[in-house]
Design an enzyme around this catalytic site. Structure first.
Site, PDB file in Angstrom:
ATOM      1  CD  GLU A  56      49.976  38.278  22.419  1.00 13.38           C
ATOM      2  OE1 GLU A  56      50.184  37.224  21.806  1.00 13.38           O
ATOM      3  OE2 GLU A  56      49.030  38.439  23.213  1.00 13.38           O
TER       4      GLU A  56
ATOM      5  NE  ARG B 245      47.550  35.465  19.453  1.00 11.92           N
ATOM      6  CZ  ARG B 245      46.877  34.430  18.969  1.00 11.92           C
ATOM      7  NH1 ARG B 245      46.258  34.511  17.799  1.00 11.92           N
ATOM      8  NH2 ARG B 245      46.805  33.309  19.640  1.00 11.92           N
TER       9      ARG B 245
ATOM     10  CB  SER C 223      50.825  34.686  25.090  1.00 10.68           C
ATOM     11  OG  SER C 223      49.900  33.636  25.129  1.00 10.68           O
TER      12      SER C 223
HETATM   13  P1  FAD Z   1      44.470  46.966  26.092  1.00 12.28           P
HETATM   14  O1  FAD Z   1      45.401  46.059  26.825  1.00 12.28           O
HETATM   15  O2  FAD Z   1      43.858  48.062  26.856  1.00 12.28           O
HETATM   16  O3  FAD Z   1      45.202  47.549  24.814  1.00 12.28           O
HETATM   17  C1  FAD Z   1      45.949  46.716  23.968  1.00 12.28           C
HETATM   18  C2  FAD Z   1      46.354  47.538  22.725  1.00 12.28           C
HETATM   19  O4  FAD Z   1      45.187  47.864  21.976  1.00 12.28           O
HETATM   20  C3  FAD Z   1      47.001  48.872  23.063  1.00 12.28           C
HETATM   21  O5  FAD Z   1      47.934  49.166  22.053  1.00 12.28           O
HETATM   22  C4  FAD Z   1      45.851  49.863  22.988  1.00 12.28           C
HETATM   23  O6  FAD Z   1      46.269  51.174  22.663  1.00 12.28           O
HETATM   24  C5  FAD Z   1      45.024  49.278  21.869  1.00 12.28           C
HETATM   25  N1  FAD Z   1      43.598  49.557  22.009  1.00 12.28           N
HETATM   26  C6  FAD Z   1      42.761  49.153  23.002  1.00 12.28           C
HETATM   27  N2  FAD Z   1      41.514  49.565  22.759  1.00 12.28           N
HETATM   28  C7  FAD Z   1      41.555  50.244  21.586  1.00 12.28           C
HETATM   29  C8  FAD Z   1      40.578  50.931  20.798  1.00 12.28           C
HETATM   30  N3  FAD Z   1      39.301  50.975  21.141  1.00 12.28           N
HETATM   31  N4  FAD Z   1      41.002  51.546  19.675  1.00 12.28           N
HETATM   32  C9  FAD Z   1      42.294  51.527  19.286  1.00 12.28           C
HETATM   33  N5  FAD Z   1      43.255  50.887  19.985  1.00 12.28           N
HETATM   34  C10 FAD Z   1      42.890  50.265  21.116  1.00 12.28           C
HETATM   35  N6  FAD Z   1      44.879  37.554  23.362  1.00 12.28           N
HETATM   36  C11 FAD Z   1      44.566  36.714  22.344  1.00 12.28           C
HETATM   37  O7  FAD Z   1      44.693  37.094  21.176  1.00 12.28           O
HETATM   38  N7  FAD Z   1      44.129  35.443  22.567  1.00 12.28           N
HETATM   39  C12 FAD Z   1      43.955  34.953  23.815  1.00 12.28           C
HETATM   40  O8  FAD Z   1      43.538  33.826  23.983  1.00 12.28           O
HETATM   41  C13 FAD Z   1      44.288  35.808  24.916  1.00 12.28           C
HETATM   42  N8  FAD Z   1      44.198  35.352  26.181  1.00 12.28           N
HETATM   43  C14 FAD Z   1      44.560  36.157  27.226  1.00 12.28           C
HETATM   44  C15 FAD Z   1      44.484  35.637  28.523  1.00 12.28           C
HETATM   45  C16 FAD Z   1      44.838  36.422  29.606  1.00 12.28           C
HETATM   46  C17 FAD Z   1      44.753  35.864  31.006  1.00 12.28           C
HETATM   47  C18 FAD Z   1      45.264  37.767  29.386  1.00 12.28           C
HETATM   48  C19 FAD Z   1      45.601  38.639  30.558  1.00 12.28           C
HETATM   49  C20 FAD Z   1      45.359  38.278  28.109  1.00 12.28           C
HETATM   50  C21 FAD Z   1      45.014  37.470  27.007  1.00 12.28           C
HETATM   51  N9  FAD Z   1      45.086  37.933  25.681  1.00 12.28           N
HETATM   52  C22 FAD Z   1      44.750  37.120  24.639  1.00 12.28           C
HETATM   53  C23 FAD Z   1      45.567  39.313  25.403  1.00 12.28           C
HETATM   54  C24 FAD Z   1      44.442  40.377  25.520  1.00 12.28           C
HETATM   55  O9  FAD Z   1      43.391  39.936  26.329  1.00 12.28           O
HETATM   56  C25 FAD Z   1      43.879  40.777  24.164  1.00 12.28           C
HETATM   57  O10 FAD Z   1      44.894  41.282  23.336  1.00 12.28           O
HETATM   58  C26 FAD Z   1      42.767  41.834  24.277  1.00 12.28           C
HETATM   59  O11 FAD Z   1      42.169  42.056  23.018  1.00 12.28           O
HETATM   60  C27 FAD Z   1      43.273  43.180  24.839  1.00 12.28           C
HETATM   61  O12 FAD Z   1      42.130  43.964  25.133  1.00 12.28           O
HETATM   62  P2  FAD Z   1      42.198  45.218  26.092  1.00 12.28           P
HETATM   63  O13 FAD Z   1      40.892  45.920  25.968  1.00 12.28           O
HETATM   64  O14 FAD Z   1      42.586  44.792  27.449  1.00 12.28           O
HETATM   65  O15 FAD Z   1      43.336  46.071  25.411  1.00 12.28           O
HETATM   66  P1  NAP Z   2      47.656  25.008  23.560  1.00 10.09           P
HETATM   67  O1  NAP Z   2      46.298  24.627  23.107  1.00 10.09           O
HETATM   68  O2  NAP Z   2      48.309  24.215  24.622  1.00 10.09           O
HETATM   69  O3  NAP Z   2      48.609  25.074  22.304  1.00 10.09           O
HETATM   70  C1  NAP Z   2      49.990  25.421  22.448  1.00 10.09           C
HETATM   71  C2  NAP Z   2      50.425  26.168  21.223  1.00 10.09           C
HETATM   72  O4  NAP Z   2      50.306  25.326  20.095  1.00 10.09           O
HETATM   73  C3  NAP Z   2      49.534  27.349  21.018  1.00 10.09           C
HETATM   74  O5  NAP Z   2      50.373  28.441  21.045  1.00 10.09           O
HETATM   75  C4  NAP Z   2      48.851  27.139  19.683  1.00 10.09           C
HETATM   76  O6  NAP Z   2      49.058  28.221  18.793  1.00 10.09           O
HETATM   77  C5  NAP Z   2      49.530  25.931  19.081  1.00 10.09           C
HETATM   78  N1  NAP Z   2      48.535  24.941  18.603  1.00 10.09           N
HETATM   79  C6  NAP Z   2      47.926  23.960  19.333  1.00 10.09           C
HETATM   80  N2  NAP Z   2      47.152  23.209  18.532  1.00 10.09           N
HETATM   81  C7  NAP Z   2      47.244  23.737  17.288  1.00 10.09           C
HETATM   82  C8  NAP Z   2      46.654  23.397  16.029  1.00 10.09           C
HETATM   83  N3  NAP Z   2      45.806  22.378  15.890  1.00 10.09           N
HETATM   84  N4  NAP Z   2      46.973  24.175  14.973  1.00 10.09           N
HETATM   85  C9  NAP Z   2      47.814  25.212  15.092  1.00 10.09           C
HETATM   86  N5  NAP Z   2      48.406  25.585  16.257  1.00 10.09           N
HETATM   87  C10 NAP Z   2      48.127  24.838  17.329  1.00 10.09           C
HETATM   88  O7  NAP Z   2      47.666  26.558  24.008  1.00 10.09           O
HETATM   89  P2  NAP Z   2      47.165  27.261  25.348  1.00 10.09           P
HETATM   90  O8  NAP Z   2      48.279  27.960  25.962  1.00 10.09           O
HETATM   91  O9  NAP Z   2      46.336  26.301  26.152  1.00 10.09           O
HETATM   92  O10 NAP Z   2      46.186  28.382  24.742  1.00 10.09           O
HETATM   93  C11 NAP Z   2      44.997  28.001  24.098  1.00 10.09           C
HETATM   94  C12 NAP Z   2      44.636  29.039  23.054  1.00 10.09           C
HETATM   95  O11 NAP Z   2      44.409  30.301  23.693  1.00 10.09           O
HETATM   96  C13 NAP Z   2      45.730  29.277  22.019  1.00 10.09           C
HETATM   97  O12 NAP Z   2      45.133  29.492  20.776  1.00 10.09           O
HETATM   98  C14 NAP Z   2      46.422  30.531  22.512  1.00 10.09           C
HETATM   99  O13 NAP Z   2      46.951  31.323  21.458  1.00 10.09           O
HETATM  100  C15 NAP Z   2      45.285  31.276  23.196  1.00 10.09           C
HETATM  101  N6  NAP Z   2      45.822  32.112  24.285  1.00 10.09           N
HETATM  102  C16 NAP Z   2      46.398  33.298  23.944  1.00 10.09           C
HETATM  103  C17 NAP Z   2      46.894  34.137  24.935  1.00 10.09           C
HETATM  104  C18 NAP Z   2      47.461  35.490  24.571  1.00 10.09           C
HETATM  105  O14 NAP Z   2      47.659  36.293  25.467  1.00 10.09           O
HETATM  106  N7  NAP Z   2      47.710  35.772  23.318  1.00 10.09           N
HETATM  107  C19 NAP Z   2      46.846  33.749  26.257  1.00 10.09           C
HETATM  108  C20 NAP Z   2      46.287  32.523  26.562  1.00 10.09           C
HETATM  109  C21 NAP Z   2      45.771  31.701  25.559  1.00 10.09           C
HETATM  110  P3  NAP Z   2      48.234  29.582  18.826  1.00 10.09           P
HETATM  111  O15 NAP Z   2      48.695  30.317  20.048  1.00 10.09           O
HETATM  112  O16 NAP Z   2      48.655  30.244  17.565  1.00 10.09           O
HETATM  113  O17 NAP Z   2      46.774  29.278  18.863  1.00 10.09           O
END
Ligand code: FAD
Ligand code: NAP
Length: 334
Positions: free
Chosen positions: A329, A161, A233
């Site tokens: 995050e 991340r 998250s």
């Molecule tokens: P923004 O929120 O607009 O920006 C985020 C950051 O990136 C800011 O610092 C911004 O300045 C920078 N940024 C944006 N665009 C650019 C660009 N073109 N150039 C330089 N910097 C830039 N994240 C995960 O990793 N895994 C997930 O599974 C995941 N699930 C999510 C589920 C939900 C319901 C939500 C709401 C969020 C989730 N996220 C997840 C977080 C998010 O969706 C990601 O981080 C996504 O990539 C953010 O994109 P954005 O365009 O909305 O960025």
């Molecule tokens: P999940 O599958 O219930 O898992 C819970 C946590 O355990 C997650 O954080 C995941 O880590 C870890 N995990 C589960 N199985 C794993 C494996 N085999 N090896 C290593 N790590 C494992 O999680 P969930 O909430 O339903 O989300 C599903 C996926 O979507 C996850 O990968 C999560 O990161 C991603 N997600 C991210 C965001 C965000 O905003 N960043 C929001 C929603 C969902 P990891 O998180 O490192 O994968």
């Protein structure tokens, strides 16, 4: 340039937010003008889909909204497709489009909100796939120097991340496009329990079947930002040294953790928050989601202070109960 733009619908948490000045970036020819323009402002920032930010109500200076579009196949190698997508493309739509073309490999990252350009910033990841595994290179404009760079995946310094873009001084980089290396020999990634145990993925699953399963699981588990404001998250999963994990496991035998390649352990932050009693709990106009303790939600009318207060309380509590520091995050736009 547009003045006093309401961005409360441009951040998925739904926080009140007004940008003093907004610039819509749509094409590369605007970049030199943009770099000249930022010198007129004390602050500037880059906004994609607003799904990983929490915002101050008044955004002083210039906010650059990324909205350039375009997807193209650059070349076909024996082993991979090289595909370029502009930063302003919607991430999920891009993933769906690649599958329609038969370019597989991004399906585990389906339904992640936001834009293509933001995806490298925190090296988005889900269900055992991280963006870095599919990135060929990133095209980024240095807003301060007014220069275009192409960074290889290695030069992006991706980690969990995180990337060099996220660590750089805010406002340095504007990612304008991402180039993907999508494998022609496709293998499903099904190690996460929700995919491994999914009924539709038991026999020779296709990439489309994985995509649909990921969408279905996510729709069941996660609040839809269109219905309930959230930024996904709220905390990263902390990665701790093996010694610290051993102590934690002695004290809490059920602790959920995953061994990392470097010998450290990734703790499930959702488990820590749940055990500390925060799952489903409301505080002011925000709450931790009852199905996924890691997601903070807007119960209606939340302001930045509500978000920061609850985050601080949870961080203090988890630190006190488990000796683990939770790191936020979403990026704070001040
Ligand atoms: P923004 O929120 O607009 O920006 C985020 C950051 O990136 C800011 O610092 C911004 O300045 C920078 N940024 C944006 N665009 C650019 C660009 N073109 N150039 C330089 N910097 C830039 N994240 C995960 O990793 N895994 C997930 O599974 C995941 N699930 C999510 C589920 C939900 C319901 C939500 C709401 C969020 C989730 N996220 C997840 C977080 C998010 O969706 C990601 O981080 C996504 O990539 C953010 O994109 P954005 O365009 O909305 O960025
Ligand atoms: P999940 O599958 O219930 O898992 C819970 C946590 O355990 C997650 O954080 C995941 O880590 C870890 N995990 C589960 N199985 C794993 C494996 N085999 N090896 C290593 N790590 C494992 O999680 P969930 O909430 O339903 O989300 C599903 C996926 O979507 C996850 O990968 C999560 O990161 C991603 N997600 C991210 C965001 C965000 O905003 N960043 C929001 C929603 C969902 P990891 O998180 O490192 O994968």
């Amino acid at each position: 340039m547009l003045n006093n733009q309401d961005l409360s619908r441009c951040n998925t948490f739904g926080l009140p937010c007004v940008a003093q000045t907004l610039f819509r970036f749509e094409q590369v020819s605007q970049l030199p003008t943009l770099s000249a323009a930022i010198k007129e402002y004390a602050q500037h920032r880059v906004l994609g889909g607003g799904s990983n930010v929490i915002t101050h109500p008044d955004l002083a200076g210039l906010t650059i909204h990324v909205a350039n579009k375009g997807i193209r196949l650059l070349c076909e190698h024996d082993n991979f497709w090289l595909v370029e997508a502009s930063a302003g493309e919607v991430w999920h739509d891009f993933v769906a489009y690649t599958l329609e073309q038969g370019w597989y490999g991004l399906e585990n990252l389906a339904l992640i909100p936001g834009t293509v350009g933001a995806a490298p910033v925190q090296n988005i990841g889900a269900y055992g796939l991280e963006l870095e595994q599919r990135v060929h290179s990133v095209l980024a404009w240095n807003l301060l120097e007014g220069e275009l760079y192409e960074f290889s995946a290695e030069e992006c310094e991706f980690s969990y991340r995180d990337s060099m873009f996220k660590r750089a001084k805010p406002g340095t980089w504007l990612i304008i496009a991402v180039r993907f290396r999508l494998p022609r020999q496709w293998q499903p990634l099904l190690q996460y329990p929700d995919l491994r145990d999914h009924a539709s993925l038991q026999h020779a699953p296709t990439a489309q079947a994985v995509f649909e399963a990921v969408c279905e699981v996510r729709r069941t588990k996660l609040p839809d930002p269109a219905q309930v404001g959230n930024a996904g998250s709220f905390f990263k999963n902390p990665v701790v040294q093996a010694e610290q994990y051993a102590v934690l496991r002695t004290q809490h035998p059920n602790v959920v953790a995953y061994a990392q390649a470097d010998g450290r352990y990734k703790l499930a932050a959702g488990w820590l928050i749940d055990q500390a009693g925060w799952k489903g709990r409301e505080a002011g106009a925000v709450a931790m989601h009852p199905r996924q303790a890691l997601v903070m939600t807007n119960c209606g009318g939340a302001v930045l202070e509500d978000v920061l207060n609850l985050a601080q309380q949870i961080q203090n509590d988890v630190q006190q109960k488990f000796g683990v520091q939770l790191e936020q995050e979403p990026v704070l736009y001040a």
